[in-house]
Scaffold this active site. Structure first.
Site, short mmCIF file in Angstrom:
data_model
loop_
_atom_site.label_atom_id
_atom_site.label_comp_id
_atom_site.label_asym_id
_atom_site.label_seq_id
_atom_site.Cartn_x
_atom_site.Cartn_y
_atom_site.Cartn_z
NE ARG A 113 -7.18 -2.17 4.82
CZ ARG A 113 -6.26 -3.11 5.02
NH1 ARG A 113 -6.51 -4.15 5.80
NH2 ARG A 113 -5.09 -3.01 4.42
CB SER A 159 -0.29 -2.76 -3.07
OG SER A 159 -1.14 -3.79 -2.60
CE LYS A 202 -0.23 -1.19 4.57
NZ LYS A 202 -0.20 -2.24 3.56
NE ARG A 249 1.10 -5.87 10.88
CZ ARG A 249 1.37 -7.17 11.00
NH1 ARG A 249 1.93 -7.63 12.11
NH2 ARG A 249 1.09 -8.01 10.03
CE LYS A 261 -1.35 -10.45 9.10
NZ LYS A 261 -1.74 -9.68 7.89
CB SER A 262 2.56 -12.65 3.69
OG SER A 262 2.33 -11.34 4.12
CG ASP A 312 2.40 -5.04 7.50
OD1 ASP A 312 1.67 -4.12 7.10
OD2 ASP A 312 2.38 -6.19 7.01
N GLY A 320 -7.31 -7.67 4.84
CA GLY A 320 -7.15 -7.10 3.50
C GLY A 320 -6.44 -8.06 2.57
NE ARG A 333 1.68 -13.69 -1.12
CZ ARG A 333 1.23 -12.65 -0.42
NH1 ARG A 333 0.75 -12.83 0.81
NH2 ARG A 333 1.27 -11.42 -0.92
C1 S3P Z 1 0.56 -8.11 2.51
C2 S3P Z 1 0.88 -6.95 1.87
C3 S3P Z 1 0.92 -5.64 2.54
C4 S3P Z 1 0.91 -5.76 4.05
C5 S3P Z 1 -0.06 -6.79 4.55
C6 S3P Z 1 0.26 -8.15 3.96
C7 S3P Z 1 0.54 -9.36 1.74
O1 S3P Z 1 -0.22 -4.90 2.15
O2 S3P Z 1 0.65 -4.52 4.66
O3 S3P Z 1 -0.04 -6.89 5.95
O4 S3P Z 1 0.54 -10.45 2.35
O5 S3P Z 1 0.54 -9.29 0.50
P1 S3P Z 1 -0.24 -4.02 0.79
O6 S3P Z 1 -0.18 -4.95 -0.35
O7 S3P Z 1 -1.53 -3.26 0.85
O8 S3P Z 1 0.96 -3.12 0.90
#
Ligand code: S3P
Length: 450
Positions: free
Chosen positions: A129, A174, A354, A403, A28-29, A327, A101, A33
């Site tokens: 949030r 973060s 979260k 989750r 996902k991350s 996570d 988020g 990006r």
């Molecule tokens: C993420 C960063 C994390 C994670 C989220 C994905 C990201 O959050 O919990 O699921 O892709 O940068 P935080 O940056 O708030 O820790």
């Protein structure tokens, strides 16, 4: 309330051995990006293995709204025709980031140093949030933000016309905040410097380097110092998204607690900033093996084999490891219930902001299932009952949090009584094939009887 209006109650029941291959979806991350950097580059970025979860699809829609041409070629292959750094157009409508988020915070950063205005919103979870953690550092570039009380969405961002470069020490661990500042720094003249005291996932840094940005990372007494030179011409790339270790965590943990299981999860990303869960599970005595370690698209990848592990012991998870498994605490707490002794998780305050307050959501559900949980502001402790001894038989609120829903579905595969969640619909944000994938392994998971 459900992610899509109608709640989808789900039930998991004690299952026979889980066996086979679990091909979990793309990370996902990295998927977020890839779309965002593709949109900020010149030329056509090709992405394979993109996660087709709601969170990422919302980001794809957002990139179109900012002027990029984003095309779905089917089967997880996408292309993005970018508009270049500073080339974002003003969106005609409100940008709805759904439950994500990561999506909203990264996109705010990406548009914050272009002289356009955009309004962001999301679902009830996202609108609860905090966004100040991102808009505070963006204000240093000259960006303005107007949102609801407490820095909540909906929120309008006015990008800086003449952005100044920034030096910023991230006050909370973060990756979203770090990444928002770096993405904003792309369109500011001069050097933007981001300092993080604790290392968080580094996909943004890796991918920026891959797109040709002038970026360096140095470990100093202050922490990780990331220096980015603004106004690069990012070059379109081919990106193969590895499978998501955070999604792999669910079939892996299920295999550890369901008697007789043996599951192989091929091709998962094993970036050290993401792999903390697997270290923790091995310390607990889990039978986990990494096979075929390799590198793909700048990220370490391996096949992971997980077998039923009846003799796991509770451990103290060091706070320094929290960012690399942030996570994964919900599903770790489930495994902890099936281990012997206490699992102590410290330095995890971020879990409270979260998609839900994950300490509270898990603690309440675990207690309803007969497990003792103690908690404080930034710690919690699960007292394990040992394999086969967890009562279960509870209905738990998923709180618009994918989750939480998946963690309790994994739990129900090994509890004495079934586990039910009131709404499994949020699972589609990150792991749309969770149900069929788990069922194919032999898991007894499905819609709750009417
Ligand atoms: C993420 C960063 C994390 C994670 C989220 C994905 C990201 O959050 O919990 O699921 O892709 O940068 P935080 O940056 O708030 O820790």
């Amino acid at each position: 309330m459900s992610a899509h209006g109608t709640p989808v109650p789900m039930t998991a029941r004690a299952s026979g051995p889980l066996k086979g291959e679990a091909c979990v979806p793309g990370d996902k991350s990295i998927s977020h990006r890839a779309l965002i950097l593709g949109a900020l580059s010149v030329g056509e970025t090709r992405i394979t293995g993109l996660l087709l979860g709601d969170d990422v699809l919302d980001t794809a829609r957002a990139m179109r709204a900012f002027g990029a041409t984003v095309t779905d070629h089917g089967g997880g292959t996408w292309s993005v025709q970018g508009v270049g750094v500073g080339g974002f157009a003003e969106p005609a409508g409100v940008i709805d980031c759904g439950n994500s988020g990561t999506g909203v915070r990264l996109i705010m950063g990406a548009m914050a140093t272009t002289g356009i205005t955009a309004t962001f919103t999301g679902d009830a979870s996202l609108c609860g949030r905090p966004m100040g953690r991102v808009t505070d550092p963006l204000a240093l570039f000259g960006t303005r933000a107007v949102g609801r009380a407490g820095g909540r969405l909906p929120m309008t961002i006015r990008g800086a016309d003449d952005p100044l470069p920034v030096r910023y020490t991230v006050p909370v661990p973060s990756a979203q905040v770090k990444s928002a500042v770096l993405l904003a720094g792309l369109n500011a003249h001069g050097e933007t410097v981001v300092i993080e005291r604790e290392a968080t996932r580094d996909h943004t840094e890796r991918m920026l380097a891959g797109f040709g940005a002038d970026i360096s990372v140095e470990q100093t007494d202050e922490g990780r110092v990331i220096t980015l030179r603004g106004r690069p011409e990012l070059q379109a790339q081919s990106i193969a998204v590895p499978r998501d270790p955070s999604s792999a965590a669910f079939p892996v943990c299920a295999a550890l607690i369901v008697p007789g299981s043996d599951v192989l999860v091929p091709g998962i990303g094993l970036n050290p900033t993401r792999a903390g869960l697997f270290t923790t599970l091995q310390e607990m005595g889990a039978d986990l093996r990494f096979e075929n370690m390799r590198e793909e698209g700048g990220e370490p990848v391996a096949d992971l084999r997980a077998r039923y592990s009846p003799d796991m012991q509770g451990i103290s998870v060091p706070p320094a490891r929290a960012a690399s498994m942030i996570d994964e605490y919900p599903v770790l707490s489930v495994v902890a219930a099936f281990a012997s002794g206490v699992t102590d998780m410290q330095g995890v305050k971020e879990l409270r902001v979260k998609e839900s307050d994950r300490i509270d959501a898990m603690a309440q559900g675990l207690r309803a299932a007969g497990v003792t949980v103690d908690e404080g502001d930034d710690w919690w402790r699960v007292t394990g009952l040992g394999s086969g001894n967890v009562p279960g038989g509870a209905t738990v609120a998923s709180r618009l949090d994918h989750r939480i829903a998946m963690a309790f579905m994994v739990m129900g595969l090994a509890t004495q009584g079934p586990m039910q969640v009131d709404d499994g619909s949020p699972i589609t944000t990150s792991f749309p094939i969770f149900g069929p994938l788990m069922t194919a392994l032999g898991a007894n998971i499905g819609p709750s009887p009417a």
